[in-house]
Design an enzyme around this catalytic site. Structure first.
Site, PDB file in Angstrom:
ATOM      1  N   GLU A   9      -7.831  -4.878  -0.671  1.00 51.29           N
ATOM      2  CA  GLU A   9      -8.400  -5.798  -1.687  1.00 51.29           C
ATOM      3  C   GLU A   9      -8.310  -7.308  -1.538  1.00 51.29           C
ATOM      4  O   GLU A   9      -8.824  -8.046  -2.076  1.00 51.29           O
ATOM      5  CB  GLU A   9      -7.632  -5.452  -3.026  1.00 51.29           C
ATOM      6  CG  GLU A   9      -7.328  -4.007  -3.182  1.00 51.29           C
ATOM      7  CD  GLU A   9      -8.641  -3.287  -3.626  1.00 51.29           C
ATOM      8  OE1 GLU A   9      -9.791  -3.867  -3.731  1.00 51.29           O
ATOM      9  OE2 GLU A   9      -8.413  -2.514  -4.541  1.00 51.29           O
TER      10      GLU A   9
ATOM     11  N   HIS B  31       0.676  -1.346  -0.167  1.00 55.43           N
ATOM     12  CA  HIS B  31       0.007  -0.118  -0.144  1.00 55.43           C
ATOM     13  C   HIS B  31       0.744   1.500   0.078  1.00 55.43           C
ATOM     14  O   HIS B  31       1.901   1.247   0.757  1.00 55.43           O
ATOM     15  CB  HIS B  31      -0.983   0.094   1.270  1.00 55.43           C
ATOM     16  CG  HIS B  31      -2.169   0.817   1.145  1.00 55.43           C
ATOM     17  ND1 HIS B  31      -1.894   2.198   1.293  1.00 55.43           N
ATOM     18  CD2 HIS B  31      -3.491   0.608   0.593  1.00 55.43           C
ATOM     19  CE1 HIS B  31      -3.239   2.765   1.110  1.00 55.43           C
ATOM     20  NE2 HIS B  31      -3.948   1.807   0.729  1.00 55.43           N
TER      21      HIS B  31
HETATM   22  N1  COA Z   1       4.053  -7.354  -4.491  1.00 54.76           N
HETATM   23  C1  COA Z   1       5.600  -7.307  -4.481  1.00 54.76           C
HETATM   24  N2  COA Z   1       6.223  -6.319  -4.200  1.00 54.76           N
HETATM   25  C2  COA Z   1       5.649  -5.240  -3.909  1.00 54.76           C
HETATM   26  C3  COA Z   1       4.169  -5.318  -3.834  1.00 54.76           C
HETATM   27  C4  COA Z   1       3.488  -6.422  -3.910  1.00 54.76           C
HETATM   28  N3  COA Z   1       2.171  -6.198  -4.174  1.00 54.76           N
HETATM   29  N4  COA Z   1       4.027  -4.008  -3.205  1.00 54.76           N
HETATM   30  C5  COA Z   1       5.093  -3.455  -3.526  1.00 54.76           C
HETATM   31  N5  COA Z   1       6.084  -4.022  -3.554  1.00 54.76           N
HETATM   32  C6  COA Z   1       7.476  -3.824  -3.325  1.00 54.76           C
HETATM   33  C7  COA Z   1       7.785  -2.963  -4.716  1.00 54.76           C
HETATM   34  O1  COA Z   1       8.547  -4.137  -5.613  1.00 54.76           O
HETATM   35  C8  COA Z   1       9.241  -2.225  -4.199  1.00 54.76           C
HETATM   36  O2  COA Z   1      10.133  -2.714  -4.033  1.00 54.76           O
HETATM   37  P1  COA Z   1      11.577  -1.901  -4.248  1.00 54.76           P
HETATM   38  O3  COA Z   1      11.508  -0.794  -3.475  1.00 54.76           O
HETATM   39  O4  COA Z   1      12.649  -3.156  -3.951  1.00 54.76           O
HETATM   40  O5  COA Z   1      11.616  -1.431  -5.657  1.00 54.76           O
HETATM   41  C9  COA Z   1       8.362  -1.777  -3.029  1.00 54.76           C
HETATM   42  O6  COA Z   1       7.659  -2.534  -2.465  1.00 54.76           O
HETATM   43  C10 COA Z   1       7.623  -0.296  -3.056  1.00 54.76           C
HETATM   44  O7  COA Z   1       6.619  -0.393  -4.243  1.00 54.76           O
HETATM   45  P2  COA Z   1       6.023   0.429  -5.134  1.00 54.76           P
HETATM   46  O8  COA Z   1       5.096  -0.089  -6.114  1.00 54.76           O
HETATM   47  O9  COA Z   1       6.862   1.535  -5.499  1.00 54.76           O
HETATM   48  O10 COA Z   1       5.110   1.203  -4.088  1.00 54.76           O
HETATM   49  P3  COA Z   1       3.816   1.873  -4.301  1.00 54.76           P
HETATM   50  O11 COA Z   1       3.663   3.109  -3.161  1.00 54.76           O
HETATM   51  O12 COA Z   1       3.769   2.738  -5.800  1.00 54.76           O
HETATM   52  O13 COA Z   1       2.729   0.962  -4.528  1.00 54.76           O
HETATM   53  C11 COA Z   1       0.897  -0.239  -4.659  1.00 54.76           C
HETATM   54  C12 COA Z   1       1.640   0.847  -3.818  1.00 54.76           C
HETATM   55  C13 COA Z   1      -0.429  -0.502  -4.005  1.00 54.76           C
HETATM   56  C14 COA Z   1       0.705   0.138  -6.072  1.00 54.76           C
HETATM   57  C15 COA Z   1       1.590  -1.551  -4.741  1.00 54.76           C
HETATM   58  O14 COA Z   1       1.881  -2.031  -3.436  1.00 54.76           O
HETATM   59  C16 COA Z   1       0.903  -2.497  -5.630  1.00 54.76           C
HETATM   60  O15 COA Z   1       1.278  -2.505  -6.915  1.00 54.76           O
HETATM   61  N6  COA Z   1       0.349  -3.786  -5.104  1.00 54.76           N
HETATM   62  C17 COA Z   1      -0.303  -4.449  -5.716  1.00 54.76           C
HETATM   63  C18 COA Z   1      -1.566  -3.901  -6.589  1.00 54.76           C
HETATM   64  C19 COA Z   1      -2.781  -3.684  -5.538  1.00 54.76           C
HETATM   65  O16 COA Z   1      -3.067  -4.562  -4.519  1.00 54.76           O
HETATM   66  N7  COA Z   1      -3.341  -2.677  -5.626  1.00 54.76           N
HETATM   67  C20 COA Z   1      -4.406  -2.226  -4.625  1.00 54.76           C
HETATM   68  C21 COA Z   1      -3.953  -1.318  -3.745  1.00 54.76           C
HETATM   69  S1  COA Z   1      -5.213  -0.748  -2.453  1.00 54.76           S
END
Ligand code: COA
Length: 396
Positions: A318, A261
């Site tokens: 989710e 998140h």
């Molecule tokens: N699975 C695996 N690794 C994850 C992850 C996941 N669901 N969510 C975050 N990470 C890791 C990333 O690979 C990243 O690692 P790094 O720093 O080594 O590159 C780190 O955690 C930060 O992730 P990032 O995507 O930059 O964080 P964000 O703040 O942009 O992302 C989300 C938030 C929700 C977009 C992200 O966690 C995600 O894509 N989750 C899956 C989709 C989801 O569940 N969406 C609903 C949100 S309520």
């Protein structure tokens, strides 16, 4: 004059104020107007939360009855909208249909001489009441069935289940969906709410703002994740297969849907309630989805800590939504629509809040395209110049 460059994803950037909800990511707390989500999930109904968000306080009995009556009156859809839905291809994605239907609904709602709609609490109640009817109607229409007329004796959550299946839901199912709606009602300036506020800030009306919100919710980095969670659970098939599945997924550089998140640094506080509901409902329906989901959450954290030492990963809202809604008989391609039905309360409240002290939301961008250069007449052009920051010759 160029402003300050902030994070591309606006991470950590404060873009406004709200009295509606507060996400305290470091301590994993979510509150609506000062009420902890844990208290609301256990004690309040969705209708009470709608009142809290739209009118500023939890309702008395008589206020609640008034709101319930208004919601009840507004549930039915204009027959012209049902006709539009009948014309949509039966294989259309339910979120696309919801977006089209919310936008189309505006044509049949009271409007001003200039064609715009008054964005007020009455319009909000209308949208909150009609959204579950649209979702249920589309599911019937795509299955070749006629939509079921709303039942005025049922509350919003129970009525949705009734309109979908034609069967009166059991108490546990009604309560679970109602709690789901409470948990998902608002979440500060998340992407879809922000989209609604940006649209409202231009003086576009509530139907336009909510159409933006529905479109923004659809992506899998936001509300589109739970369908993909369900796909993962189906692919995994058995709890003991969760760990190898996660290892393979992370090795491919993919993300685990329903986990992580932007705001919460510890587990999403809503996940605990959804997990409990998923556990109860799947035990009742004798399905394995909860057990696989639980194994997947454990495996994800274990494997991620190995692959990226010091990193933890937790379920977000989710994740357990998938086994919960699936146990209620909702198809996985409709999960995001249910999210929209709940968030309609928050979106509308944010649109009204934006209108109260409006300022056009209009940020800047740092231009990284080519320097100013002369226009080339078409007969003298030699091809697409390779220019810094350009894609297919067009500055992005
Ligand atoms: N699975 C695996 N690794 C994850 C992850 C996941 N669901 N969510 C975050 N990470 C890791 C990333 O690979 C990243 O690692 P790094 O720093 O080594 O590159 C780190 O955690 C930060 O992730 P990032 O995507 O930059 O964080 P964000 O703040 O942009 O992302 C989300 C938030 C929700 C977009 C992200 O966690 C995600 O894509 N989750 C899956 C989709 C989801 O569940 N969406 C609903 C949100 S309520």
């Amino acid at each position: 004059m160029a402003g300050v460059l902030v994070d591309r994803g606006l991470e950590g950037v404060v873009v406004g104020e709200t009295v509606l909800s507060n996400v305290e990511g470091e301590i994993g707390r979510l509150t609506y107007r000062g009420y902890d989500i844990h208290d609301l999930a256990v004690n309040a109904t969705f209708e009470e939360v709608v009142h809290l968000l739209l009118y500023g306080h939890l309702p008395t009995y008589s206020e609640l009855n008034d709101l319930a009556a208004k919601l009840n009156e507004e549930r039915a859809l204009p027959s012209a909208l049902i006709a539009i839905m009948h014309a949509i291809p039966k294989d259309a994605w339910p979120m696309d249909v919801l977006r089209t239907s919310i936008s189309a609904l505006a044509h049949y709602m009271p409007h001003l001489p200039d064609g715009s709609h008054v964005s007020n609490a009455d319009a909000a109640v209308r949208l909150i009441a009609k959204t579950p009817t649209i979702i249920a109607a589309w599911d019937r229409i795509r299955r070749g069935l006629e939509p079921i007329v709303p039942d005025s004796k049922l509350r919003l959550a129970a009525n949705f289940l009734w309109m979908r299946s034609g069967e009166k839901p059991i108490v546990e199912a009604e309560r679970a969906l109602d709690t789901y709606f409470v948990l998902l009602s608002d979440h500060s300036y998340n992407a879809s709410t922000f989209a609604a506020r940006v649209t409202a800030s231009t003086h576009a009306d509530i139907y336009g703002a909510i159409t933006s919100a529905v479109a923004t919710l659809a992506g899998d980095l936001h509300g589109g994740a739970p369908s993909k969670v369900m796909t993962m659970l189906e692919e995994i098939g058995l709890p003991e297969k969760a760990e190898p599945y996660v290892r393979a997924l992370l090795a491919r550089g993919e993300k685990i849907m329903g986990m992580g998140h932007r705001e919460y640094k510890i587990r999403d506080p809503r996940a605990a309630h959804l997990e409990q509901m998923a556990k109860n409902l799947t035990e009742k329906s004798h399905t394995k989805w909860y057990l696989i989901a639980r194994a997947l959450e454990d495996a994800a954290d274990k494997v991620l800590r190995e692959v990226k030492p010091g990193k933890r990963i937790y379920a977000n809202v989710e994740f357990y939504t998938a086994p919960t809604l699936s146990s209620l008989g909702v198809s996985s391609d409709e999960f995001t629509c249910l999210f929209a039905a709940a968030r309609m309360a928050g979106w509308c409240a944010h649109v009204l809040e934006q209108a109260q002290e409006n300022r056009l939301i209009r940020p800047q961008a740092t231009y990284i395209g080519p320097d100013v250069h002369p226009f080339e007449p078409i007969n003298g052009r030699t091809g697409i110049p390779a220019m810094n920051g350009s894609v297919n010759g067009k500055a992005q």
